[in-house]
Design an enzyme around this catalytic site. Sequence first.
Site, PDB file in Angstrom:
ATOM      1  N   ASP A  72       1.923  -8.456  30.600  1.00 23.92           N
ATOM      2  CA  ASP A  72       3.392  -8.374  30.587  1.00 23.92           C
ATOM      3  C   ASP A  72       4.059  -9.693  30.208  1.00 23.92           C
ATOM      4  OD1 ASP A  72       3.032  -9.922  32.813  1.00 23.92           O
ATOM      5  OD2 ASP A  72       3.864  -8.472  34.245  1.00 23.92           O
ATOM      6  N   ASP A  90      -8.673 -17.995  42.204  1.00 24.31           N
ATOM      7  CA  ASP A  90      -7.298 -18.110  42.699  1.00 24.31           C
ATOM      8  C   ASP A  90      -7.183 -19.330  43.608  1.00 24.31           C
ATOM      9  OD1 ASP A  90      -4.717 -17.725  43.489  1.00 24.31           O
ATOM     10  OD2 ASP A  90      -5.150 -16.025  44.808  1.00 24.31           O
ATOM     11  N   GLU A 130       1.464 -14.982  34.446  1.00 27.02           N
ATOM     12  CA  GLU A 130       0.498 -14.807  35.526  1.00 27.02           C
ATOM     13  C   GLU A 130      -0.371 -13.574  35.272  1.00 27.02           C
ATOM     14  OE1 GLU A 130       2.730 -16.600  39.448  1.00 27.02           O
ATOM     15  OE2 GLU A 130       3.278 -14.568  38.789  1.00 27.02           O
ATOM     16  N   GLU A 160      -3.368  -6.200  35.911  1.00 27.40           N
ATOM     17  CA  GLU A 160      -3.546  -6.579  34.505  1.00 27.40           C
ATOM     18  C   GLU A 160      -5.017  -6.782  34.173  1.00 27.40           C
ATOM     19  OE1 GLU A 160       0.527  -8.902  33.222  1.00 27.40           O
ATOM     20  OE2 GLU A 160      -0.826  -9.907  34.620  1.00 27.40           O
ATOM     21  N   ASP A 172     -22.361  -5.632  26.502  1.00 24.43           N
ATOM     22  CA  ASP A 172     -22.045  -4.199  26.530  1.00 24.43           C
ATOM     23  C   ASP A 172     -23.261  -3.327  26.839  1.00 24.43           C
ATOM     24  OD1 ASP A 172     -23.475  -4.336  24.188  1.00 24.43           O
ATOM     25  OD2 ASP A 172     -21.885  -3.562  22.891  1.00 24.43           O
ATOM     26  N   ASP A 227     -13.893   4.485   0.379  1.00 24.88           N
ATOM     27  CA  ASP A 227     -13.036   3.856  -0.634  1.00 24.88           C
ATOM     28  C   ASP A 227     -13.557   2.461  -0.975  1.00 24.88           C
ATOM     29  OD1 ASP A 227     -10.960   3.813  -2.445  1.00 24.88           O
ATOM     30  OD2 ASP A 227      -9.445   3.172  -1.001  1.00 24.88           O
ATOM     31  N   GLY A 280       0.822  -1.198   0.000  1.00 24.55           N
ATOM     32  CA  GLY A 280       0.000   0.000   0.000  1.00 24.55           C
ATOM     33  C   GLY A 280       0.856   1.247   0.000  1.00 24.55           C
ATOM     34  N   THR A 281       0.211   2.395   0.150  1.00 26.80           N
ATOM     35  CA  THR A 281       0.918   3.676   0.115  1.00 26.80           C
ATOM     36  C   THR A 281       1.904   3.810   1.259  1.00 26.80           C
ATOM     37  OG1 THR A 281      -1.055   4.664  -0.864  1.00 26.80           O
ATOM     38  CG2 THR A 281       0.609   6.175  -0.009  1.00 26.80           C
TER      39      THR A 281
END
Length: 562
Positions: free
Chosen positions: A503, A542, A507, A512, A468, A238, A127-128
């Site tokens: 990360d 847990d 875990e 996170e 949602d 487009d 592409g461009t």
Amino acid sequence: MNDLIIKNNKKGSCDVIIKYKCKKSDENIKRRKSSHKYIKNKSVVLGRSIMTNKKEKLKGALKYKGSKKEIKICNKKSMIKNDKDENTTLKSMKSDNFKFSRRGFILSFTGNLEDFYNLSKEPLGKGTYGCVYKATDKLLKISRAVKVVSKKKLKNIPRFRQEIDIMKNLDHPNVVKLLETFEDSNQIYLVMELCTGGELFDKIVKKGCFVETFASFIMKQIFSVLNYLHIRNICHRDIKPENFLFYDMTPESLIKIIDFGLASYFTHNNYEMKTKAGTPYYVAPQVLTGSYNYKCDMWSSGVLFYILLCGYPPFFGESDHEILSMVKKGKYQFKGKEWNNISEEAKDLIKRCLTMDADKRICASEALQHPWFKKKKYAFNMDMKMDIHVLENFKNYGLLLKFQKLAMTIIAQQSNDYDVEKLKSTFLVLDEDGKGYITKEQLKKGLEKDGLKLPYNFDLLLDQIDSDGSGKIDYTEFIAAALDRKQLSKKLIYCAFRVFDVDNDGEITTAELAHILYNGNKKGNITQRDVNRVKRMIRDVDKNNDGKIDFHEFSEMMKLKF
């Protein structure tokens, strides 16, 4: 061996107690005046399951009310099942107002993409501003497409970031999925689902022209995705065959729209777009004058439709200048032998797309209702039915832990079309008006049409599927709720785990999970209530009480049954 005691209390409810030697400071069960009970400080909502350690054999409801009791006890779990309990659980979930959007799971990373993916030597396309490569996940061996964009070549980086933002907001079977992004000092990488069927343009060049039934199959998808975009105030700007890819090489492969580089948000019906964007053959006359609205997409789709039926464009010339001159005049013909056997309905729909006055030009929702589609209906999986297992999966999804629902949504998003082929086809059949989503009434109608008896609490189940809170069932929401968890591969489960493990240290931490849950899902600052919710979600699964979730715990969570 630890004892599991089922004990009826004075109020007629049922308490489940795990009995083993312990200190007074280490109480096994803390009681509250509510439907919640605790095992070692783990909150258990009625009808739900939690992870427990070796001494804790209980997984399931701790309290039961009602005259009929069905109590199942085994080495691994104790479950109390009753429709009223299930209804109570769903109501408590609704009052909790736990809602989230899939866009929050499309993460952006800084660093080296090639730490995670092997890129092909030759690009799939150019592409461009860069190239698209085939990429293979080093660990999972899953194939993706990666768009590599050079920052130096980008004239407007904020404009490119808008393209990313638009793609994150789109959830439609005919839109190529954006999965994640990477960025380093020189380039931006968009990781997307891989389409292997080639461009619609190439198929036109090879085939020349198509019969009307197949053209209807293509155009219904194009109008459906345009309707979806325009409802969300997004104009693609487009539309052309090069920007539609076949998902695979099968005869009934869906097409996917790509390249939102020129896409723009708009205010409905206003002619506020000024940028001269598009490709000469397909550009609308109003774009050339510098004042246009979203119906420029409908003009372009009319040109594409014309080409599908005859193999050449309605406006042509020896140069771009000549082509644009023809576009401005807006004059075209249905002459030539290719048009001899084309129906009047097809010609009428083309005319309505290529109407010079944009105000009188047909919109996508109207195009989908045109008589031509009924006359030339393409029999694509129209016999697809929902079976009892899909309804059971819906019911099970409604009772999942919050963490599990997040994971199922990510799995639905990361799955390729092969993994969800039947469910995808079912969704398309249910989406009768081609809006790219299913209303709750459409889902009810579809289930009843296939002879399935709806549970009395089905409205509450639908509220859980509508993750949602939009009031409708989006594509990924439908797939997430309809997937059979028993059929999930370890690869898909790990795909979801890796999204949570930001990360990549093996875990999932509270920080996170909070980042995933509230990334793009929340307006304003994260409150203490939000933090406490995330901590409870971690605590629920847990198993070793270390405050983190490893892949084994995550995998076990995904296998819990109800």
